[in-house]
Design a protein around this motif. Sequence first.
Motif, PDB file in Angstrom:
ATOM      1  N   VAL A 324       0.845  -1.190   0.000  1.00 57.23           N
ATOM      2  CA  VAL A 324       0.000   0.000   0.000  1.00 57.23           C
ATOM      3  C   VAL A 324       0.883   1.244   0.000  1.00 57.23           C
ATOM      4  O   VAL A 324       1.781   1.385   0.833  1.00 57.23           O
ATOM      5  CB  VAL A 324      -0.936   0.005   1.235  1.00 57.23           C
ATOM      6  N   ARG A 325       0.583   2.143  -0.939  1.00 53.97           N
ATOM      7  CA  ARG A 325       1.347   3.384  -1.064  1.00 53.97           C
ATOM      8  C   ARG A 325       0.391   4.584  -1.188  1.00 53.97           C
ATOM      9  O   ARG A 325      -0.830   4.445  -1.088  1.00 53.97           O
ATOM     10  CB  ARG A 325       2.297   3.309  -2.263  1.00 53.97           C
ATOM     11  N   ALA A 326       0.976   5.751  -1.477  1.00 51.89           N
ATOM     12  CA  ALA A 326       0.222   7.009  -1.447  1.00 51.89           C
ATOM     13  C   ALA A 326      -0.905   7.069  -2.468  1.00 51.89           C
ATOM     14  O   ALA A 326      -1.878   7.792  -2.272  1.00 51.89           O
ATOM     15  CB  ALA A 326       1.172   8.187  -1.674  1.00 51.89           C
ATOM     16  N   SER A 327      -0.823   6.333  -3.566  1.00 50.36           N
ATOM     17  CA  SER A 327      -1.839   6.444  -4.620  1.00 50.36           C
ATOM     18  C   SER A 327      -3.219   6.030  -4.157  1.00 50.36           C
ATOM     19  O   SER A 327      -4.231   6.435  -4.754  1.00 50.36           O
ATOM     20  CB  SER A 327      -1.442   5.612  -5.839  1.00 50.36           C
ATOM     21  N   THR A 328      -3.304   5.216  -3.102  1.00 52.97           N
ATOM     22  CA  THR A 328      -4.616   4.891  -2.541  1.00 52.97           C
ATOM     23  C   THR A 328      -4.821   5.507  -1.157  1.00 52.97           C
ATOM     24  O   THR A 328      -5.954   5.792  -0.759  1.00 52.97           O
ATOM     25  CB  THR A 328      -4.822   3.358  -2.427  1.00 52.97           C
ATOM     26  N   ARG A 329      -3.740   5.755  -0.438  1.00 57.43           N
ATOM     27  CA  ARG A 329      -3.885   6.360   0.902  1.00 57.43           C
ATOM     28  C   ARG A 329      -4.371   7.790   0.824  1.00 57.43           C
ATOM     29  O   ARG A 329      -5.031   8.279   1.736  1.00 57.43           O
ATOM     30  CB  ARG A 329      -2.531   6.327   1.640  1.00 57.43           C
TER      31      ARG A 329
END
Length: 331
Positions: A324-329
């Motif tokens: 999980v990275r920034a593109s969904t967070r």
Amino acid sequence: MRIKDIAAEAGVSPATVSRVLNNRPGTMSDETRARVKAVIERTGYQPSNAARSLRRGRTGAIGLILADMCNPYSSAMLEALAADAGNRGLALMTAVSGNDAEQEERACERLIAAGVDGLVVNSCRAGDEAAASLAAAGRLVPIVLLDRAVPGSGLPLVTSDNDRLMREMVEEIHRRGCAICHLLDERGRTSAIRRERARSFERELAARGMTGGTVALASPAADAARQLEELVRGAVSPIGLIAVNGLVLLRLVEALGETDLSAPGTLRIATFDEYAWNRALFGGITTAVQDTAGLAAAALDALLDGRGTDGPARTAVAPGRVIVRASTRGN
């Protein structure tokens, strides 16, 4: 002249021709066997001596047939298989079908004729004829299917846990406030693995009461940009987008460059397949990482154990993981 051509002239399956060539008629009638032999004699067909010797010894070479080198997944698998084969003292002979069933069949025949000990095939074929052709080749050398199953072939499959990976990605997007999510796919359903991912995606949407669906991303980028703008028009933000593979992700990034849409603002983006640019784009892209080293090891283990030839078809699953990275967070 190929086994397929002999089969057509004799009015039998390629598997039947293979059994005659290998003197393993089984329950075949004397009339059928005689008819096949007559066609072989009339055409002067000569099976590969190298291929027929593989049952008696090893040459130290493994054949690999990839469907699409434009997909970054293929280069990652090639690297993993080459490294693992080298560690085992094996040579790797590679061919690319370009998602062309005829080219794949020819590549199988060439590699078997060259004397490989077995084949790892990222197949683009489907249907009864394809299954029969692959099964016939599997009687000459062990064959393991990579990522893409061919129902009816009876050949073992090595693949990722696509159901679980898709479930985790849809759950991540849902958890970030998205009521709408689309799976971005390529045009045409030539890939069994993309069909499997689409089915899993649609099940996960329904399980969460989300809306959206599977969308074939247009080309060129200008058309894809208009398509993306239409998908989000009038929708409550944010909107989830999952790229079915690395090739589609690259097309998505190119298209977004021609719009005012932002990620992770308007959009929550996730993708399959981990590459260096996934860690840089949009502050980092949430990614379903396939275990290419695990897939390579499982495929070569199956070949060297002979499981690509004898016994019931088996499926080996490499679990993979979601990063999980920034593109969904959204931060």
